[in-house]
Motif scaffolding. Structure first.
Motif, PDB file in Angstrom:
ATOM      1  N   LYS A  60       0.832  -1.213   0.000  1.00  0.00           N
ATOM      2  CA  LYS A  60       0.000   0.000   0.000  1.00  0.00           C
ATOM      3  C   LYS A  60       0.861   1.256   0.000  1.00  0.00           C
ATOM      4  CE  LYS A  60      -4.037  -2.059   2.130  1.00  0.00           C
ATOM      5  NZ  LYS A  60      -4.885  -2.161   3.316  1.00  0.00           N
ATOM      6  N   SER A  61       1.922   1.260   0.781  1.00  0.00           N
ATOM      7  CA  SER A  61       2.814   2.419   0.841  1.00  0.00           C
ATOM      8  C   SER A  61       3.521   2.642  -0.498  1.00  0.00           C
ATOM      9  CB  SER A  61       3.854   2.230   1.936  1.00  0.00           C
ATOM     10  OG  SER A  61       3.252   2.198   3.198  1.00  0.00           O
ATOM     11  N   LEU A  62       4.004   1.562  -1.087  1.00  0.00           N
ATOM     12  CA  LEU A  62       4.679   1.686  -2.386  1.00  0.00           C
ATOM     13  C   LEU A  62       3.710   2.133  -3.473  1.00  0.00           C
ATOM     14  CD1 LEU A  62       6.940  -1.489  -2.221  1.00  0.00           C
ATOM     15  CD2 LEU A  62       7.704   0.898  -2.126  1.00  0.00           C
ATOM     16  N   GLU A  63       2.480   1.667  -3.401  1.00  0.00           N
ATOM     17  CA  GLU A  63       1.463   2.090  -4.366  1.00  0.00           C
ATOM     18  C   GLU A  63       1.136   3.570  -4.167  1.00  0.00           C
ATOM     19  OE1 GLU A  63      -2.932   0.757  -6.039  1.00  0.00           O
ATOM     20  OE2 GLU A  63      -2.283   0.016  -4.085  1.00  0.00           O
ATOM     21  N   ARG A  64       0.982   3.974  -2.918  1.00  0.00           N
ATOM     22  CA  ARG A  64       0.686   5.384  -2.617  1.00  0.00           C
ATOM     23  C   ARG A  64       1.789   6.298  -3.137  1.00  0.00           C
ATOM     24  NH1 ARG A  64       1.540   9.115   1.801  1.00  0.00           N
ATOM     25  NH2 ARG A  64      -0.186  10.615   1.812  1.00  0.00           N
ATOM     26  N   ASP A  65       3.032   5.853  -3.035  1.00  0.00           N
ATOM     27  CA  ASP A  65       4.169   6.643  -3.506  1.00  0.00           C
ATOM     28  C   ASP A  65       4.329   6.603  -5.024  1.00  0.00           C
ATOM     29  OD1 ASP A  65       4.737   7.265  -0.875  1.00  0.00           O
ATOM     30  OD2 ASP A  65       6.386   5.839  -0.697  1.00  0.00           O
ATOM     31  N   GLY A  66       3.507   5.822  -5.705  1.00  0.00           N
ATOM     32  CA  GLY A  66       3.576   5.758  -7.160  1.00  0.00           C
ATOM     33  C   GLY A  66       4.671   4.852  -7.688  1.00  0.00           C
ATOM     34  N   LEU A  67       5.195   3.971  -6.820  1.00  0.00           N
ATOM     35  CA  LEU A  67       6.298   3.100  -7.228  1.00  0.00           C
ATOM     36  C   LEU A  67       5.832   1.761  -7.776  1.00  0.00           C
ATOM     37  CD1 LEU A  67       8.659   3.909  -4.235  1.00  0.00           C
ATOM     38  CD2 LEU A  67       8.758   4.831  -6.571  1.00  0.00           C
ATOM     39  N   ILE A  68       4.669   1.307  -7.344  1.00  0.00           N
ATOM     40  CA  ILE A  68       4.102   0.066  -7.874  1.00  0.00           C
ATOM     41  C   ILE A  68       2.644   0.305  -8.244  1.00  0.00           C
ATOM     42  CG2 ILE A  68       5.646  -1.405  -6.501  1.00  0.00           C
ATOM     43  CD1 ILE A  68       3.184  -2.121  -4.765  1.00  0.00           C
ATOM     44  N   SER A  69       2.141  -0.565  -9.090  1.00  0.00           N
ATOM     45  CA  SER A  69       0.717  -0.514  -9.433  1.00  0.00           C
ATOM     46  C   SER A  69       0.070  -1.837  -9.055  1.00  0.00           C
ATOM     47  CB  SER A  69       0.508  -0.222 -10.917  1.00  0.00           C
ATOM     48  OG  SER A  69       1.057  -1.260 -11.697  1.00  0.00           O
ATOM     49  N   ARG A  70      -1.185  -1.747  -8.710  1.00  0.00           N
ATOM     50  CA  ARG A  70      -1.986  -2.904  -8.290  1.00  0.00           C
ATOM     51  C   ARG A  70      -3.070  -3.112  -9.336  1.00  0.00           C
ATOM     52  NH1 ARG A  70      -6.806  -3.701  -5.547  1.00  0.00           N
ATOM     53  NH2 ARG A  70      -6.767  -5.368  -3.993  1.00  0.00           N
ATOM     54  N   ARG A  71      -3.187  -4.349  -9.805  1.00  0.00           N
ATOM     55  CA  ARG A  71      -4.209  -4.669 -10.805  1.00  0.00           C
ATOM     56  C   ARG A  71      -5.032  -5.844 -10.300  1.00  0.00           C
ATOM     57  NH1 ARG A  71      -3.189  -6.793 -16.871  1.00  0.00           N
ATOM     58  NH2 ARG A  71      -5.357  -6.755 -17.540  1.00  0.00           N
ATOM     59  N   ALA A  72      -6.326  -5.617 -10.137  1.00  0.00           N
ATOM     60  CA  ALA A  72      -7.230  -6.658  -9.634  1.00  0.00           C
ATOM     61  C   ALA A  72      -8.017  -7.257 -10.793  1.00  0.00           C
ATOM     62  CB  ALA A  72      -8.175  -6.070  -8.600  1.00  0.00           C
ATOM     63  N   PHE A  73      -8.194  -8.571 -10.733  1.00  0.00           N
ATOM     64  CA  PHE A  73      -8.957  -9.295 -11.751  1.00  0.00           C
ATOM     65  C   PHE A  73     -10.222  -9.854 -11.107  1.00  0.00           C
ATOM     66  CE2 PHE A  73      -4.519  -9.446 -12.942  1.00  0.00           C
ATOM     67  CZ  PHE A  73      -4.540  -9.116 -14.287  1.00  0.00           C
ATOM     68  N   VAL A  80      -4.986 -10.466  -7.563  1.00  0.00           N
ATOM     69  CA  VAL A  80      -4.346  -9.159  -7.591  1.00  0.00           C
ATOM     70  C   VAL A  80      -2.877  -9.331  -7.974  1.00  0.00           C
ATOM     71  CG1 VAL A  80      -3.771  -7.092  -6.267  1.00  0.00           C
ATOM     72  CG2 VAL A  80      -5.905  -8.295  -5.805  1.00  0.00           C
ATOM     73  N   GLU A  81      -2.442  -8.535  -8.932  1.00  0.00           N
ATOM     74  CA  GLU A  81      -1.051  -8.549  -9.365  1.00  0.00           C
ATOM     75  C   GLU A  81      -0.417  -7.195  -9.094  1.00  0.00           C
ATOM     76  OE1 GLU A  81      -1.087 -11.642 -13.138  1.00  0.00           O
ATOM     77  OE2 GLU A  81      -1.025  -9.488 -13.531  1.00  0.00           O
ATOM     78  N   TYR A  82       0.866  -7.229  -8.787  1.00  0.00           N
ATOM     79  CA  TYR A  82       1.628  -6.017  -8.526  1.00  0.00           C
ATOM     80  C   TYR A  82       2.777  -5.935  -9.514  1.00  0.00           C
ATOM     81  CZ  TYR A  82      -0.988  -5.940  -4.204  1.00  0.00           C
ATOM     82  OH  TYR A  82      -2.015  -5.913  -3.290  1.00  0.00           O
ATOM     83  N   SER A  83       3.028  -4.716  -9.979  1.00  0.00           N
ATOM     84  CA  SER A  83       4.142  -4.491 -10.897  1.00  0.00           C
ATOM     85  C   SER A  83       4.715  -3.103 -10.637  1.00  0.00           C
ATOM     86  CB  SER A  83       3.686  -4.621 -12.352  1.00  0.00           C
ATOM     87  OG  SER A  83       2.654  -3.701 -12.622  1.00  0.00           O
ATOM     88  N   LEU A  84       5.927  -2.895 -11.129  1.00  0.00           N
ATOM     89  CA  LEU A  84       6.548  -1.584 -10.988  1.00  0.00           C
ATOM     90  C   LEU A  84       5.920  -0.600 -11.960  1.00  0.00           C
ATOM     91  CD1 LEU A  84      10.382  -2.310 -10.733  1.00  0.00           C
ATOM     92  CD2 LEU A  84       8.788  -1.764  -8.891  1.00  0.00           C
ATOM     93  N   THR A  85       5.812   0.632 -11.526  1.00  0.00           N
ATOM     94  CA  THR A  85       5.423   1.720 -12.415  1.00  0.00           C
ATOM     95  C   THR A  85       6.696   2.236 -13.089  1.00  0.00           C
ATOM     96  OG1 THR A  85       5.771   3.385 -10.715  1.00  0.00           O
ATOM     97  CG2 THR A  85       3.546   2.402 -10.850  1.00  0.00           C
ATOM     98  N   PRO A  86       6.553   3.087 -14.083  1.00  0.00           N
ATOM     99  CA  PRO A  86       7.764   3.687 -14.662  1.00  0.00           C
ATOM    100  C   PRO A  86       8.618   4.403 -13.597  1.00  0.00           C
ATOM    101  CG  PRO A  86       5.928   4.007 -16.147  1.00  0.00           C
ATOM    102  CD  PRO A  86       5.358   3.416 -14.884  1.00  0.00           C
ATOM    103  N   LEU A  87       7.980   5.075 -12.654  1.00  0.00           N
ATOM    104  CA  LEU A  87       8.723   5.725 -11.572  1.00  0.00           C
ATOM    105  C   LEU A  87       9.436   4.678 -10.715  1.00  0.00           C
ATOM    106  CD1 LEU A  87       9.475   8.285 -10.005  1.00  0.00           C
ATOM    107  CD2 LEU A  87       7.335   7.987  -8.703  1.00  0.00           C
ATOM    108  N   GLY A  88       8.754   3.586 -10.417  1.00  0.00           N
ATOM    109  CA  GLY A  88       9.363   2.511  -9.640  1.00  0.00           C
ATOM    110  C   GLY A  88      10.559   1.897 -10.340  1.00  0.00           C
ATOM    111  N   ARG A  89      10.498   1.810 -11.655  1.00  0.00           N
ATOM    112  CA  ARG A  89      11.625   1.254 -12.421  1.00  0.00           C
ATOM    113  C   ARG A  89      12.869   2.130 -12.283  1.00  0.00           C
ATOM    114  NH1 ARG A  89      10.958  -3.197 -14.370  1.00  0.00           N
ATOM    115  NH2 ARG A  89       8.958  -4.009 -15.042  1.00  0.00           N
ATOM    116  N   THR A  90      12.656   3.450 -12.163  1.00  0.00           N
ATOM    117  CA  THR A  90      13.811   4.340 -12.019  1.00  0.00           C
ATOM    118  C   THR A  90      14.514   4.123 -10.689  1.00  0.00           C
ATOM    119  OG1 THR A  90      12.598   6.208 -11.010  1.00  0.00           O
ATOM    120  CG2 THR A  90      12.700   6.123 -13.436  1.00  0.00           C
ATOM    121  N   LEU A  91      13.809   3.601  -9.692  1.00  0.00           N
ATOM    122  CA  LEU A  91      14.378   3.364  -8.373  1.00  0.00           C
ATOM    123  C   LEU A  91      14.893   1.941  -8.207  1.00  0.00           C
ATOM    124  CD1 LEU A  91      14.912   4.213  -5.447  1.00  0.00           C
ATOM    125  CD2 LEU A  91      12.505   3.683  -4.955  1.00  0.00           C
ATOM    126  N   ALA A  92      14.272   0.994  -8.857  1.00  0.00           N
ATOM    127  CA  ALA A  92      14.579  -0.422  -8.639  1.00  0.00           C
ATOM    128  C   ALA A  92      16.047  -0.765  -8.904  1.00  0.00           C
ATOM    129  CB  ALA A  92      13.662  -1.298  -9.493  1.00  0.00           C
TER     130      ALA A  92
END
Length: 123
Positions: A60-73, A80-92
């Motif tokens: 939840k914290s990483l999602e709030r910071d815009g570093l990961i995205s949550r996708r529910a099916f 629910v799947e989690y992946s890095l956002t473009p911003l998260g990729r810059t940090l990873a």
């Protein structure tokens, strides 16, 4: 008037980001998600000793910071799947480099800790 970020200032919001990337659970999640998109239980299985509650809070914290995205099916139960956002990729990559440093130098750190614990002054 915009002020330049100053992480040494207690009121600077960059401290929140530093807190996040200084958290071991967040670091491990970011590293795993750099490799692939993962479901909650996959993350939990791969991160030894993390509790369900701590993983949930970290995500939840990483999602709030815009570093990961949550996708529910819409499945039963919901997937629910989690992946890095473009911003998260810059940090990873930076976070992965810190982990690689820790793994490469853990022996030296442990030896320094033993010397310190024995009271040896020379480094």
């Amino acid at each position: 008037m915009l002020h330049r970020p100053d992480a040494f200032n207690a009121r600077c919001p960059t401290r929140q980001v530093l807190d996040r990337i200084g958290d071991k659970w967040a670091v491990l999640v970011l590293i795993l998600l750099e490799q692939e998109t993962l479901r909650f239980n996959e993350l939990r299985r791969r991160i030894d000793s993390i509790s369900q509650k701590m993983l949930s809070q970290t995500l939840k914290s990483l999602e709030r910071d815009g570093l990961i995205s949550r996708r529910a099916f819409p499945t039963v139960p919901v997937t629910v799947e989690y992946s890095l956002t473009p911003l998260g990729r810059t940090l990873a990559g930076t976070v992965a480099a810190l982990t690689q440093w820790a793994e490469a130098h853990i022996g030296e750190v442990e030896e320094a800790q033993r010397r310190y614990d024995r009271g040896d002054i020379a480094a």
